[in-house]
Design an enzyme around this catalytic site. Structure first.
Site, PDB file in Angstrom:
ATOM      1  CG  ASP A 157      -1.867  -1.159   1.245  1.00  0.00           C
ATOM      2  OD1 ASP A 157      -2.368  -1.513   0.163  1.00  0.00           O
ATOM      3  OD2 ASP A 157      -2.103  -1.731   2.330  1.00  0.00           O
ATOM      4  CG  HIS A 158       3.962   3.786   2.117  1.00  0.00           C
ATOM      5  ND1 HIS A 158       5.256   4.181   1.910  1.00  0.00           N
ATOM      6  CD2 HIS A 158       3.342   4.841   2.674  1.00  0.00           C
ATOM      7  CE1 HIS A 158       5.424   5.411   2.350  1.00  0.00           C
ATOM      8  NE2 HIS A 158       4.273   5.826   2.826  1.00  0.00           N
ATOM      9  CG  PHE A 159       3.488   5.575  -2.147  1.00  0.00           C
ATOM     10  CD1 PHE A 159       2.384   6.179  -1.569  1.00  0.00           C
ATOM     11  CD2 PHE A 159       4.749   5.999  -1.755  1.00  0.00           C
ATOM     12  CE1 PHE A 159       2.538   7.195  -0.630  1.00  0.00           C
ATOM     13  CE2 PHE A 159       4.906   7.010  -0.826  1.00  0.00           C
ATOM     14  CZ  PHE A 159       3.806   7.612  -0.259  1.00  0.00           C
ATOM     15  CB  VAL A 193       9.416   3.882  -0.431  1.00  0.00           C
ATOM     16  CG1 VAL A 193       9.996   4.046  -1.818  1.00  0.00           C
ATOM     17  CG2 VAL A 193       8.188   4.748  -0.256  1.00  0.00           C
TER      18      VAL A 193
END
Length: 182
Positions: free
Chosen positions: A33-35, A40
Site C-alpha cells: 500500500d505504500h505506494f 518504499v
C-alpha cells in the site's frame, strides 16, 4: 511488538550506543500500500525502527526490567531519501540522557553513508502491573518474549558474519566451501 523492524543487532556498547540493521524486503505487507507501483518504507516506520533500536539498548541496560517501552516524543526528525526493497538500513542510536522513566536518544538510519532518517527522540517505559496489579503475569510473559527475541537479534549467523566482513557481499570462497550446508 507488532512490527519487528530490527533484523540484527550488529554492535552494542552497554549504556551508550547500539547499531542494528533493517533489511527491507519486498515481502513486507505494508509495502503493498505504500505506494502501489513504487514501494518504499514509510517514514513513520523508519522512525519506529530507530525507537526499537533504542528500546533494545534500554532493555540491555536495565536487564529487561520494564515490559513496555514506547516512543514518547520525536524531535528534529529529518528524512533523506526513499528506502526501497533490497536495501539495508543501518540504525545507529546514541543515549543522551537516561532517567527513571524516560530516555533520550539521538539516532540515524543510514544507507551507503547517506542519512535516510535522523533526529532526537524520547522513549518512556513502565510495567503494566503499575497500572493494574492483576497484569503482573502479563508483564512476565512480555519480558520473556523480549528476552527470546533479543537473543535471536544478538546472535550472528555464519552468513551474516561473512556478509559484514565483505561489505554485504558473500565471499565466493565461503559460498563454495565444502563445509557450507545447503
Amino acid at each position: 511488538m507488532r512490527f519487528v523492524l530490527i533484523d540484527r543487532i550488529l554492535d552494542l556498547e552497554p549504556g551508550r550506543r547500539l547499531e542494528a540493521v533493517k533489511n527491507l524486503s519486498l515481502g513486507e505487507e505494508y509495502l503493498a500500500d505504500h505506494f502501489p507501483g513504487f514501494p518504499v518504507m514509510p517514514g513513520v516506520l523508519m522512525l519506529e525502527a530507530l525507537a526499537q533500536a533504542g528500546a533494545w539498548l534500554i532493555r540491555d541496560m536495565e536487564d529487561f526490567s520494564h515490559s513496555v517501552i514506547l516512543l514518547k516524543q520525536a524531535r528534529t526528525i529529518k528524512y533523506g531519501s526513499f528506502v526501497e526493497p533490497g536495501r539495508r538500513l543501518v540504525l545507529q542510536v546514541d543515549l543522551i540522557k537516561h532517567g527513571d522513566r524516560e530516555t533520550e536518544f539521538k539516532g540515524k538510519g543510514v544507507i551507503d553513508d547517506q542519512v535516510m532518517v535522523g533526529g532526537r527522540f524520547t522513549l518512556m517505559r513502565y510495567n503494566l502491573r503499575e497500572r493494574d496489579p492483576a497484569l503482573h503475569r502479563t508483564d512476565t510473559q512480555i519480558v520473556e518474549q523480549m528476552r527470546d527475541l533479543y537473543a535471536t537479534l544478538r546472535k550472528g549467523s555464519v552468513a551474516a558474519k561473512a556478509m559484514s566482513r565483505n561489505g554485504s557481499v558473500l565471499d565466493p570462497a565461503v559460498m563454495n566451501s565444502p563445509t557450507r550446508s545447503s
